[in-house]
Design an enzyme around this catalytic site. Structure first.
Site, PDB file in Angstrom:
ATOM      1  N   GLU A 259      -0.926  -7.003   5.820  1.00 13.09           N
ATOM      2  CA  GLU A 259      -1.224  -6.208   7.002  1.00 13.09           C
ATOM      3  C   GLU A 259      -2.664  -5.703   7.018  1.00 13.09           C
ATOM      4  OE1 GLU A 259       1.810  -3.371   7.822  1.00 13.09           O
ATOM      5  OE2 GLU A 259       0.769  -2.615   9.595  1.00 13.09           O
ATOM      6  N   ASP A 260      -3.171  -5.304   5.881  1.00  9.57           N
ATOM      7  CA  ASP A 260      -4.444  -4.577   5.867  1.00  9.57           C
ATOM      8  C   ASP A 260      -5.649  -5.351   5.342  1.00  9.57           C
ATOM      9  OD1 ASP A 260      -2.990  -2.504   6.819  1.00  9.57           O
ATOM     10  OD2 ASP A 260      -2.871  -1.413   4.928  1.00  9.57           O
TER      11      ASP A 260
END
Ligand code: MN
Length: 565
Positions: A68-69
């Site tokens: 996600e990051d």
């Protein structure tokens, strides 16, 4: 053992490899608090390890925010760590796209959806560990975000943990959310109860040796005696039911007795009752009748030394672990036990998925205890007939299995369904008859003036979509006729002309609640008859027929006909 210790002890193991990978990927990233981002996945993994989960789950905990990051892709995780860990990370990433905005009636649906999307309970465990750490560090976030996350934690994740039997996790989540959701009440509670807590605790500490000696004298050797302070969030709920009178709360701090066997639980309660009289109606046997979430213990409230009212909670070590760690504890026990452990007697009639969980527990309690077997039973497949697809805003749409983007579009809004021109699923364009799966992120591409196609009726699964498409088809057919469609009627009345005849006509037409649009009178030369044309604002055949009957009675009328124009 902490993650760092595990890494040192087994530097080639999957946990160590995940540690190195995640540390490197998150390097340079900071949390809102200013600390290195990696602290968060590390803390998540430590929580999972304290719940005694397996290595794949702990490794996935370390990796849970990488996709996600950072630049890392799902494929990278798959190549590096294999399908099982990639599956767990993907599950957590998907759950991250869902947002809850506080409609109470949606909460239950949302909890089911989280289970359905996870498809493996270990994904839920990682999410709960992730949330627990985020809640412990929530103060670093801006207030609006704090409130939303606290609400979601309180309404969704704490009840979810509770239903999975993770009493302690559920309670901590609620306690962490409480000050953000009810700041005034929280301050009031701290001020009002601090002394009470302390004096209750001092009292119990004082009588602990007395309790221990009493039990031993009567042949029950407790494994441990400790204290359980009631959590603020649950104290507050209880106070609301008791006129905010703290004097009526007897279990502010309870004494907890841990013994070896179930018979010893009952023996210990008998010994306590012989010494201190129990309060009527306050003996609870959650061993014979566990709570729906499988919680087991004996509770009793007695008039203790110095005439003070106090609560005892009596249970075995196994029950205690299960109450704290829920489903995860079963795994621990099945790993350790020699197969002679009693299967938990559960009386859950709560909701389907809790019953399902319990049937799993019973299922593997009698059998071999390999982690394979356990992990197989952690697969969630009891939502076969429903899927949950996610909107770009993070709302979940609950649909029957086999639904398509068109069903999805109509469930969001009729206008979106009608104007649906295409769809993206997880970022890729798909045909409109594409079968959606749980967890798909669906984006509907609309086009102004677009109309539903009749062929949609051949593949949509939901009644809503079918009805709306049919309604739109009817509307379309009406519009196609549009140019020729009549808007009013023209009456042709042949009359033997006389003074006041037009006034008579207009009176009758008005009485029939029809507007007159225009009058034309034509005098045919050489004839004593004249032709009147009256445009009226109606295309309703029965209404016009009725009007004509009345007009025919007017003196001088010879003939009437009409047409729609
Ligand atoms: Mn996270």
């Amino acid at each position: 053992m902490s993650i760092k210790e595990t890494v040192k002890k087994d530097p080639q193991g999957v946990i160590a490899r995940a540690y190195v990978f995640a540390e490197k990927t998150h390097r340079g990233q900071k949390r809102k608090s200013g600390e290195p981002y990696f602290n968060h996945p590390l803390a998540t993994a430590n929580i999972l390890s304290s719940w005694r989960l397996d290595n794949a789950t702990i490794a996935a905990g370390l990796l849970h925010d990488t996709v996600e990051d950072t630049d890392v892709t799902q494929d990278d995780i798959h190549k590096e760590f294999g399908g099982e860990i990639a599956f767990l990370v993907e599950g957590v990433t998907k759950l991250g796209t869902i947002k809850y905005r506080g409609a109470e009636n949606k909460a239950e649906n949302m909890r089911k959806m989280i289970l359905a999307l996870s498809r493996d309970l270990r994904v839920v465990f990682i999410k709960l560990a992730d949330r627990l750490h985020n809640m412990r560090t929530l103060s670093a976030l801006p207030p609006a975000k704090q409130k939303r996350i606290a609400l979601e934690t309180n309404d969704i994740y704490a009840p979810l943990a509770y239903r999975l039997g993770m009493q302690n996790v559920s309670g901590e989540l609620q306690d962490l959310a409480f000050p953000y959701l009810h700041p005034k009440e929280y301050r009031w509670l701290l001020e009002t109860t601090k002394e009470q807590y302390e004096s209750r605790l001092a009292y119990l500490q004082k009588i602990k040796p007395e309790v221990e000696a009493l039990l031993k004298k009567n042949g029950v050797a407790p494994l441990a005696i400790d204290f359980r302070a009631k959590r603020y969030s649950s104290l507050y709920k209880k106070l609301l039911r008791h006129d905010m009178d703290i004097g009526k709360i007897y279990d502010l701090v309870a004494m907890r007795i841990i013994v070896a066997t179930v018979p010893e639980c009952y023996a210990a309660m008998g010994i306590v009752h012989e010494q201190w009289p129990p309060l009527p109606g306050r003996i609870k046997d959650y061993i014979a009748m566990p709570k729906p979430n499988t919680y087991r213990s004996l509770h009793t409230t007695v008039i203790g030394p110095d005439q003070k009212i106090m609560e005892f909670q009596i249970r075995t070590k196994e029950m205690h672990e299960e109450n704290e760690y829920g489903v995860a504890a079963h795994w621990l026990y099945k790993q350790k036990s020699d197969g002679k452990t009693n299967s938990p007697k559960t009386a859950a009639e709560d909701i389907a998925w809790v019953r399902q969980l319990q049937s799993w527990q019973e299922h593997f309690s009698g059998k071999q205890t390999e982690s394979e077997e356990f992990m197989r039973t952690m697969k969630i497949d009891f939502f076969k007939e429903r899927i949950f697809a996610i909107t770009p805003r993070g709302d979940a749409i609950d649909l029957p299995a086999g639904s398509t983007p068109v069903d999805f579009a109509y469930h969001i809004h009729t206008d979106i369904g009608n104007a649906c021109a295409g769809a993206k699923v997880n970022g890729a364009i798909v045909p409109l008859d594409h079968e959606l799966r749980s967890g798909d992120l669906v984006e509907i591409i609309t086009q102004k003036g677009k109309r539903p196609s009749e062929t949609w009726l051949t593949f949509v699964k939901t009644a809503i979509a079918r009805d709306r498409i049919r309604a739109a088809m009817r509307e379309k057919n009406r519009l196609v006729r549009g140019a020729a469609a009549p808007t009013h009627a023209e009456l042709k009345i042949t009359v033997d002309d006389r003074v006041g005849i037009l006034k008579d006509f207009s009176t009758i037409i008005a009485r029939n609640h029809i507007n007159i649009l225009a009058f034309h009178a034509e005098n045919t030369k050489g004839s004593r008859f004249s032709l009147n044309k009256i445009d009226i604002q109606s295309i309703d055949k029965p209404k016009i027929d009725k009007l004509i009957l009345k007009l025919k009675k007017v003196d001088g009328v010879k003939e009437i006909s009409y047409k729609l124009v």
